[in-house]
Motif scaffolding. Structure first.
Motif, PDB file in Angstrom:
ATOM      1  N   HIS A 102       1.356 -37.505  59.586  1.00 50.50           N
ATOM      2  CA  HIS A 102       1.812 -37.917  58.262  1.00 50.50           C
ATOM      3  C   HIS A 102       1.135 -39.182  57.741  1.00 50.50           C
ATOM      4  O   HIS A 102       1.490 -39.659  56.667  1.00 50.50           O
ATOM      5  CB  HIS A 102       3.330 -38.129  58.292  1.00 50.50           C
ATOM      6  CG  HIS A 102       4.108 -36.842  58.333  1.00 50.50           C
ATOM      7  ND1 HIS A 102       4.119 -36.018  59.419  1.00 50.50           N
ATOM      8  CD2 HIS A 102       4.895 -36.246  57.400  1.00 50.50           C
ATOM      9  CE1 HIS A 102       4.881 -34.966  59.174  1.00 50.50           C
ATOM     10  NE2 HIS A 102       5.355 -35.082  57.953  1.00 50.50           N
ATOM     11  N   GLU A 151      11.043 -37.124  55.610  1.00 47.10           N
ATOM     12  CA  GLU A 151      10.683 -35.773  55.208  1.00 47.10           C
ATOM     13  C   GLU A 151      11.286 -34.768  56.165  1.00 47.10           C
ATOM     14  O   GLU A 151      11.225 -34.957  57.392  1.00 47.10           O
ATOM     15  CB  GLU A 151       9.161 -35.628  55.186  1.00 47.10           C
ATOM     16  CG  GLU A 151       8.684 -34.216  54.890  1.00 47.10           C
ATOM     17  CD  GLU A 151       7.349 -33.929  55.542  1.00 47.10           C
ATOM     18  OE1 GLU A 151       7.309 -33.596  56.743  1.00 47.10           O
ATOM     19  OE2 GLU A 151       6.341 -34.062  54.835  1.00 47.10           O
ATOM     20  N   SER A 152      11.881 -33.700  55.641  1.00 51.04           N
ATOM     21  CA  SER A 152      12.399 -32.602  56.434  1.00 51.04           C
ATOM     22  C   SER A 152      13.434 -33.115  57.449  1.00 51.04           C
ATOM     23  O   SER A 152      14.431 -33.707  57.051  1.00 51.04           O
ATOM     24  CB  SER A 152      11.242 -31.857  57.111  1.00 51.04           C
ATOM     25  OG  SER A 152      11.679 -30.658  57.688  1.00 51.04           O
ATOM     26  N   SER A 170      12.443 -36.157  51.139  1.00 49.48           N
ATOM     27  CA  SER A 170      11.641 -35.029  50.683  1.00 49.48           C
ATOM     28  C   SER A 170      11.897 -33.828  51.588  1.00 49.48           C
ATOM     29  O   SER A 170      11.866 -33.956  52.811  1.00 49.48           O
ATOM     30  CB  SER A 170      10.151 -35.385  50.650  1.00 49.48           C
ATOM     31  OG  SER A 170       9.674 -35.743  51.929  1.00 49.48           O
ATOM     32  N   SER A 171      12.206 -32.693  50.973  1.00 48.48           N
ATOM     33  CA  SER A 171      12.498 -31.453  51.709  1.00 48.48           C
ATOM     34  C   SER A 171      13.490 -31.684  52.849  1.00 48.48           C
ATOM     35  O   SER A 171      13.261 -31.242  53.979  1.00 48.48           O
ATOM     36  CB  SER A 171      11.196 -30.847  52.273  1.00 48.48           C
ATOM     37  OG  SER A 171      10.278 -30.534  51.261  1.00 48.48           O
ATOM     38  N   ALA A 179       7.570 -29.385  52.479  1.00 52.18           N
ATOM     39  CA  ALA A 179       6.697 -30.517  52.833  1.00 52.18           C
ATOM     40  C   ALA A 179       5.365 -30.483  52.084  1.00 52.18           C
ATOM     41  O   ALA A 179       4.318 -30.853  52.627  1.00 52.18           O
ATOM     42  CB  ALA A 179       6.459 -30.552  54.347  1.00 52.18           C
ATOM     43  N   HIS A 181       4.191 -32.425  49.994  1.00 55.66           N
ATOM     44  CA  HIS A 181       3.560 -33.741  49.870  1.00 55.66           C
ATOM     45  C   HIS A 181       2.392 -33.916  50.847  1.00 55.66           C
ATOM     46  O   HIS A 181       1.444 -34.652  50.571  1.00 55.66           O
ATOM     47  CB  HIS A 181       4.576 -34.849  50.150  1.00 55.66           C
ATOM     48  CG  HIS A 181       5.780 -34.834  49.252  1.00 55.66           C
ATOM     49  ND1 HIS A 181       6.796 -33.928  49.409  1.00 55.66           N
ATOM     50  CD2 HIS A 181       6.132 -35.629  48.210  1.00 55.66           C
ATOM     51  CE1 HIS A 181       7.724 -34.158  48.496  1.00 55.66           C
ATOM     52  NE2 HIS A 181       7.355 -35.176  47.755  1.00 55.66           N
TER      53      HIS A 181
END
Length: 299
Positions: free
Chosen positions: A84, A141-142, A169-170, A267, A269
């Protein structure tokens, strides 16, 4: 909206299907991030925050007093600083802040509560460095989004000062897997499916109740949490996790913003170097973080 960009991402993912072996799964996610080079103006430095491995990234315009503390995705069993790094660096650029990405321990070797303990230690270690709580944007994220929410719950229970805002995010926030979009979006999400999520949950929970709010913050008391941005793609099996989370947060009087991005997959992004919607969603998150931290700074 044109879908050519996300179609190209779908094609690349289809060419690199998820392997069955855990080590290979981890390598695959890391390699997705390695496909993208960092811009030349991004500086990277290793860090140990609260005895947890972590990594700083910074762009020249970053305010050193502001930090985006990021918890990566990967279903609690994969993901890393490498997977990431490019996305975190761009998020920091857009937010005008340094970033601190946390390499929390992974299941199944380290099941719950290892990841949560590491996230807590990293946040508290960051404050021990002199960063003001209101100058911290907690992000995930997630699985990292669920972990960020669980971290806020533990901080609130302990009486710790909370960060200035939260960006998810997500987010995966229901390990009991009760969201309707797990079925309704199964045919359009190329990354996440119910059977795979069940495997991930089992590896992380290892006997913990999947409705325990420390692992599934959809079931938590969300009152008192800081301003929150939730971003999710319309093509995600986890769409309902995000929508229900926004509803629960709003019902608890949290200032919450929900963005549903048409045609986007889980995801998305991560693919921002080749995906206009990825860049636009990171810019939106950056504006949210700047505004939220400005309000905290202004008292």
């Amino acid at each position: 909206m044109a879908t050519s960009g996300i179609d190209a991402v779908r094609a690349r993912l289809a060419a690199r299907p998820r392997p069955a072996d855990l080590a290979a799964r981890r390598e695959r996610l890391d390699s997705l991030g390695a496909d993208y080079a960092l811009p030349a103006d991004v500086s990277v430095a290793p860090a140990g925050i609260g005895d947890v491995p972590a990594e700083w990234t910074r762009t020249p315009a970053a305010d050193p007093a502001r930090v985006l503390l990021f918890l990566h995705g990967g279903g609690y069993i994969s993901g890393s600083l490498a997977s990431h790094r490019h996305m975190v660096a761009e998020a920091g650029r857009q937010a005008g802040a340094r970033t601190l990405a946390v390499a929390y321990r992974l299941a199944p070797e380290h099941p719950f509560p290892a990841a949560l303990d590491d996230a807590l230690a990293a946040y508290r270690g960051l404050l021990a460095l002199g960063i003001a709580p209101g100058a911290v944007a907690l992000a995930g994220e997630s699985a990292g989004g669920g972990l960020a929410l669980a971290t806020l719950g533990r901080l609130r229970e302990a009486g710790d000062p909370l960060p200035g805002c939260l960006w998810c995010s997500s987010p995966w926030v229901d390990l009991a897997l009760t969201g309707g979009s797990l079925a309704s979006k199964d045919a359009v999400d190329p990354l996440i499916h119910r059977g795979y999520l069940a495997e991930l949950a089992a590896d992380y929970l290892q006997g913990t109740d999947p409705r325990d709010p420390r692992v599934s913050p959809l079931y938590a008391d969300l009152a008192g949490l800081p301003p929150t941005l939730i971003q999710v793609g319309s093509a995600e099996t986890l769409l309902d996790d995000a929508v229900r989370l926004a509803g629960a947060a709003g019902a608890a009087d949290v200032a919450v913003t929900l963005e549903v991005w048409p045609h986007m997959i889980h995801a998305w992004h991560l693919f921002h170097p080749e995906l206009a919607e990825g860049r636009a969603s990171l810019a939106s998150a950056g504006r949210f973080v700047r505004a939220a931290l400005d309000r905290r700074a202004g008292g």
